[in-house]
Motif scaffolding. Structure first.
Motif, PDB file in Angstrom:
ATOM      1  N   MET A   8       0.844  -1.207   0.000  1.00  0.00           N
ATOM      2  CA  MET A   8       0.000   0.000   0.000  1.00  0.00           C
ATOM      3  C   MET A   8       0.868   1.241   0.000  1.00  0.00           C
ATOM      4  N   SER A   9       0.491   2.212  -0.750  1.00  0.00           N
ATOM      5  CA  SER A   9       1.250   3.464  -0.800  1.00  0.00           C
ATOM      6  C   SER A   9       1.184   4.191   0.534  1.00  0.00           C
ATOM      7  N   ASP A  10       2.281   4.852   0.909  1.00  0.00           N
ATOM      8  CA  ASP A  10       2.312   5.569   2.180  1.00  0.00           C
ATOM      9  C   ASP A  10       2.446   7.067   1.960  1.00  0.00           C
ATOM     10  N   GLN A  11       1.857   7.557   0.876  1.00  0.00           N
ATOM     11  CA  GLN A  11       2.008   8.964   0.558  1.00  0.00           C
ATOM     12  C   GLN A  11       1.195   9.883   1.466  1.00  0.00           C
ATOM     13  N   THR A  12       0.419   9.289   2.416  1.00  0.00           N
ATOM     14  CA  THR A  12      -0.285  10.139   3.372  1.00  0.00           C
ATOM     15  C   THR A  12       0.692  10.784   4.352  1.00  0.00           C
ATOM     16  N   VAL A  13       1.870  10.206   4.481  1.00  0.00           N
ATOM     17  CA  VAL A  13       2.925  10.838   5.265  1.00  0.00           C
ATOM     18  C   VAL A  13       3.596  11.876   4.364  1.00  0.00           C
ATOM     19  N   THR A  14       3.747  13.087   4.875  1.00  0.00           N
ATOM     20  CA  THR A  14       4.331  14.176   4.084  1.00  0.00           C
ATOM     21  C   THR A  14       5.677  13.765   3.510  1.00  0.00           C
ATOM     22  N   THR A  15       5.867  14.027   2.229  1.00  0.00           N
ATOM     23  CA  THR A  15       7.163  13.766   1.609  1.00  0.00           C
ATOM     24  C   THR A  15       8.096  14.930   1.911  1.00  0.00           C
ATOM     25  N   VAL A  16       9.187  14.632   2.589  1.00  0.00           N
ATOM     26  CA  VAL A  16      10.221  15.628   2.868  1.00  0.00           C
ATOM     27  C   VAL A  16      11.422  15.287   1.992  1.00  0.00           C
ATOM     28  N   PHE A  17      11.767  16.171   1.094  1.00  0.00           N
ATOM     29  CA  PHE A  17      12.866  15.928   0.167  1.00  0.00           C
ATOM     30  C   PHE A  17      14.201  16.278   0.826  1.00  0.00           C
ATOM     31  N   GLY A  18      15.213  15.505   0.508  1.00  0.00           N
ATOM     32  CA  GLY A  18      16.564  15.781   0.987  1.00  0.00           C
ATOM     33  C   GLY A  18      17.376  16.413  -0.124  1.00  0.00           C
ATOM     34  N   ILE A  19      18.027  17.538   0.165  1.00  0.00           N
ATOM     35  CA  ILE A  19      18.794  18.250  -0.863  1.00  0.00           C
ATOM     36  C   ILE A  19      20.242  18.404  -0.427  1.00  0.00           C
TER      37      ILE A  19
ATOM     38  N   TYR B 140      14.356  11.570  -2.345  1.00  0.00           N
ATOM     39  CA  TYR B 140      13.176  11.376  -1.498  1.00  0.00           C
ATOM     40  C   TYR B 140      13.050   9.898  -1.180  1.00  0.00           C
ATOM     41  N   VAL B 141      12.212   9.573  -0.195  1.00  0.00           N
ATOM     42  CA  VAL B 141      11.912   8.178   0.119  1.00  0.00           C
ATOM     43  C   VAL B 141      10.657   7.814  -0.665  1.00  0.00           C
ATOM     44  N   ASP B 142      10.790   6.845  -1.571  1.00  0.00           N
ATOM     45  CA  ASP B 142       9.690   6.532  -2.486  1.00  0.00           C
ATOM     46  C   ASP B 142       8.597   5.703  -1.813  1.00  0.00           C
ATOM     47  N   GLU B 143       7.586   5.310  -2.600  1.00  0.00           N
ATOM     48  CA  GLU B 143       6.423   4.613  -2.038  1.00  0.00           C
ATOM     49  C   GLU B 143       6.768   3.237  -1.484  1.00  0.00           C
ATOM     50  N   PHE B 144       7.957   2.736  -1.813  1.00  0.00           N
ATOM     51  CA  PHE B 144       8.404   1.446  -1.286  1.00  0.00           C
ATOM     52  C   PHE B 144       9.326   1.598  -0.078  1.00  0.00           C
ATOM     53  N   GLY B 145       9.485   2.853   0.365  1.00  0.00           N
ATOM     54  CA  GLY B 145      10.338   3.094   1.530  1.00  0.00           C
ATOM     55  C   GLY B 145      11.815   3.156   1.205  1.00  0.00           C
TER      56      GLY B 145
ATOM     57  N   TYR C 200      16.393  11.307   6.783  1.00  0.00           N
ATOM     58  CA  TYR C 200      16.196  12.115   7.986  1.00  0.00           C
ATOM     59  C   TYR C 200      14.894  12.916   7.884  1.00  0.00           C
ATOM     60  N   GLY C 201      14.600  13.416   6.690  1.00  0.00           N
ATOM     61  CA  GLY C 201      13.334  14.111   6.475  1.00  0.00           C
ATOM     62  C   GLY C 201      12.147  13.189   6.713  1.00  0.00           C
ATOM     63  N   ARG C 202      12.297  11.939   6.289  1.00  0.00           N
ATOM     64  CA  ARG C 202      11.245  10.935   6.524  1.00  0.00           C
ATOM     65  C   ARG C 202      11.032  10.742   8.023  1.00  0.00           C
ATOM     66  N   LYS C 203      12.131  10.680   8.746  1.00  0.00           N
ATOM     67  CA  LYS C 203      12.045  10.543  10.199  1.00  0.00           C
ATOM     68  C   LYS C 203      11.278  11.722  10.807  1.00  0.00           C
ATOM     69  N   LEU C 204      11.606  12.937  10.374  1.00  0.00           N
ATOM     70  CA  LEU C 204      10.935  14.121  10.907  1.00  0.00           C
ATOM     71  C   LEU C 204       9.433  14.064  10.637  1.00  0.00           C
ATOM     72  N   ALA C 205       9.060  13.605   9.438  1.00  0.00           N
ATOM     73  CA  ALA C 205       7.641  13.524   9.074  1.00  0.00           C
ATOM     74  C   ALA C 205       6.916  12.500   9.935  1.00  0.00           C
ATOM     75  N   ILE C 206       7.539  11.343  10.146  1.00  0.00           N
ATOM     76  CA  ILE C 206       6.918  10.306  10.976  1.00  0.00           C
ATOM     77  C   ILE C 206       6.876  10.736  12.438  1.00  0.00           C
TER      78      ILE C 206
END
Length: 555
Positions: A1-12, A23-28, A351-357
């Protein structure tokens, strides 16, 4: 199942010579997103063209034809008050020019993923001070981003490495990029990533190696042409020499020698550049990185770290064979090339993914406990509540529980990149000194309160002059080693005696932002300083830059 309900935080990874976005894609999975040219990295070069800004490979190539329209190596000027790039009578700050690079990355990433780039984590050299970090944040804001955090490049790489290698270890991250060098000791233990010590130079990078080759090629051309006409004195030829030097350097990564054709003043001369000559020309630069590495290892040893399991090579310039060879011979520690061009951006995305979660879990804990979200502290929340929040967040967002736990349980502890202190009077020598309340490599966040004393009876005010410095001692007697980054005046109550106590508290948060409190304990009079550096772009300039940038076409 897609997890795009969690905000995508891009790393630059906003690099000196090349930048990229992940970014962390739909497969994690953390993934670097190619630009519209199909490349995973984009040259950090901007060409000004009327109401358009050309960013990347085309701008880099056009630097030969339009040297006065092209800005490059802009990262080296972040936080500098005086530096401006003038185009058509308008002065542009490093922050605004950097925002064009960020926008190019964002526009291309959105086209490739279909996800708008709004929330970002941007990386910077570990050795950046407050002014440079503030400038990086402002560049992101001018580009229209919500900058969640600025994270150190070696730390981002370690986050990515720790995700793939869960065994406990202490690593040296040797990060040699196009324009900066960082060396950082990091402990990875039970999912916690702790920076132990860091050092480096944000004006030392692959571009310096290129400069040595440029000088060599120019000298060889003069020798072969029997001419005193220096090719590097001609703007167009010099730009060409820079491109040839970088291309030659890249060729020597896989080959023992390469042929370089230098054309100037109607004469085209072939010059052979061997790896041996290249190493000879640039050995003094490599030695500087070794000196920084030795100093950082020594700093780690003072904190009880004597064993280092591995040296991780990060940054495109670590591909030069001389780097791994020298490190192996000098330190006798296993050396591993770790995704040098992409690890930093991927780590920032993780790390952005961590912040969003973490945000989702904070909201859930607030719901479960009836608290205000602002009062939720994950570290002091009972473990059973945290586990329940993790389970519900996973269920609500279609995520796997182990993934939520892995991100939420991950901790990242950084250290102060510089020392911070105030000017006080030494009662013994009656001379002004810098008294550091925060020392370089202190773990973050950190808080230190010290008591100082008034110099005179009936003293009406105390001035707090805050200085950033590279010292490693609490007391610095040479005031020229510090740079003033803020000041404030504390007004005192009347009739105080000499040597009346004044409390000063320094709080440096995990992002390296400094908050200071000066307090007179009897009347409880106090003054607070939130260090907003006066260096770099002003608020008015930032507002004007954002307005101007919104009207520009970025390609």
């Amino acid at each position: 199942m897609s997890d795009q309900t969690v905000t995508t935080v891009f790393g630059i990874d906003l690099g000196t010579t090349y930048s990229c976005i992940a970014y962390v894609d739909e497969f994690g999975k953390p993934v670097v997103i190619p630009n519209l040219e199909g490349d995973l990295t984009t040259p950090s070069v901007v060409q000004f063209d009327d109401d358009s800004r050309i960013v990347g490979k085309e701008a880099k190539n056009n630097a030969v034809l339009f040297p006065t329209q092209v800005s490059e190596l802009i990262k080296r000027y972040m936080g500098e008050t005086e530096w401006r790039f003038n185009y058509n009578g308008i002065d542009y700050t490093p922050e605004e020019i950097s925002s064009y690079i960020l926008r190019k990355l964002a526009v291309d990433a959105e086209q490739n993923t279909g996800i708008p780039v709004k929330d970002v984590v941007i990386t910077c050299p570990a050795y950046f001070g407050i002014a440079e970090r503030d400038a990086t944040t402002r560049a992101g804001e001018i580009a229209g981003f919500n900058v969640k955090e600025i994270i150190n490049e070696p730390t981002a790489a370690a986050v990515m490495y720790g995700l793939q290698n869960e065994q406990d270890q202490v690593v040296l991250v040797y990060d040699l990029g196009g324009g900066t060098f960082d060396i950082t000791v990091i402990e990875i233990k039970n999912g916690a990533i702790t920076v132990v010590a860091t050092g480096g130079d944000h004006t030392l990078g692959g571009r310096n190696w290129d400069a040595a080759v440029v000088r060599y090629l120019a000298d060889q051309w003069m020798s072969e042409a029997d001419s005193n006409d220096d090719p590097s004195d001609n703007e167009e030829t010099l730009q060409d020499l820079w491109l040839l030097a970088e291309k030659g350097k890249h060729s020597l990564t896989a080959r023992k020698e390469t042929a370089v054709a230098v054309a100037h003043a109607g004469k085209r001369i072939g010059i052979t550049l061997t790896r041996e000559k290249f190493d000879e020309l640039t050995n003094f630069l490599l030695e500087q990185t070794i000196d920084f590495t030795n100093a950082t290892i020594k700093a780690a040893q003072t904190r009880g770290y004597d064993h280092f399991d591995q040296i991780l090579l990060v940054g495109g310039s670590t591909k030069m064979p001389q780097v791994s060879e020298r490190l192996k011979n000098t330190f006798n520690i296993p050396v591993k090339m770790f995704d040098p061009d992409q690890a930093v951006a991927k780590g920032a995305a993780v790390y952005g993914r961590k912040l969003a979660i973490d945000e989702k879990i904070t909201v859930k804990i607030a719901e479960l406990t009836g608290q205000d979200e602002k009062n939720v502290n994950l570290e002091t929340t009972p473990e059973t509540i945290v586990e329940q929040a993790q389970q519900e967040v996973a269920q609500d967002n279609g995520l796997k529980l182990h993934a939520v736990k892995k991100y939420n349980d991950m901790s990242v502890t950084n250290v102060a990149s510089h020392s911070f202190g105030i000017i006080v009077l030494d009662p013994r020598t009656k001379e002004d000194i810098i008294y550091n309340l925060v020392l370089a490599n202190d773990p973050l966040p950190t808080t230190n309160t010290q008591t100082f004393y008034t110099e005179e009876a009936e003293q009406e005010t105390v001035e707090l002059k805050v200085l950033e410095n590279k010292g490693t001692d609490t007391i610095i007697r040479d005031l020229t080693l510090g740079e003033e980054i803020g000041n404030a005046v504390l007004h005192l109550p009347p009739h105080l005696s000499v040597d009346h106590p004044i409390e000063v508290t320094f709080n440096l948060n995990r992002e390296g932002r400094l908050h200071i409190i000066g307090r007179e304990p009897v009347s409880n009079a106090s003054i607070e300083i939130e260090i907003e550096t006066s260096r770099g772009i002003t608020q008015e300039e930032a507002a004007e830059a954002k307005k101007r940038s919104s009207r520009l076409v970025i390609s």
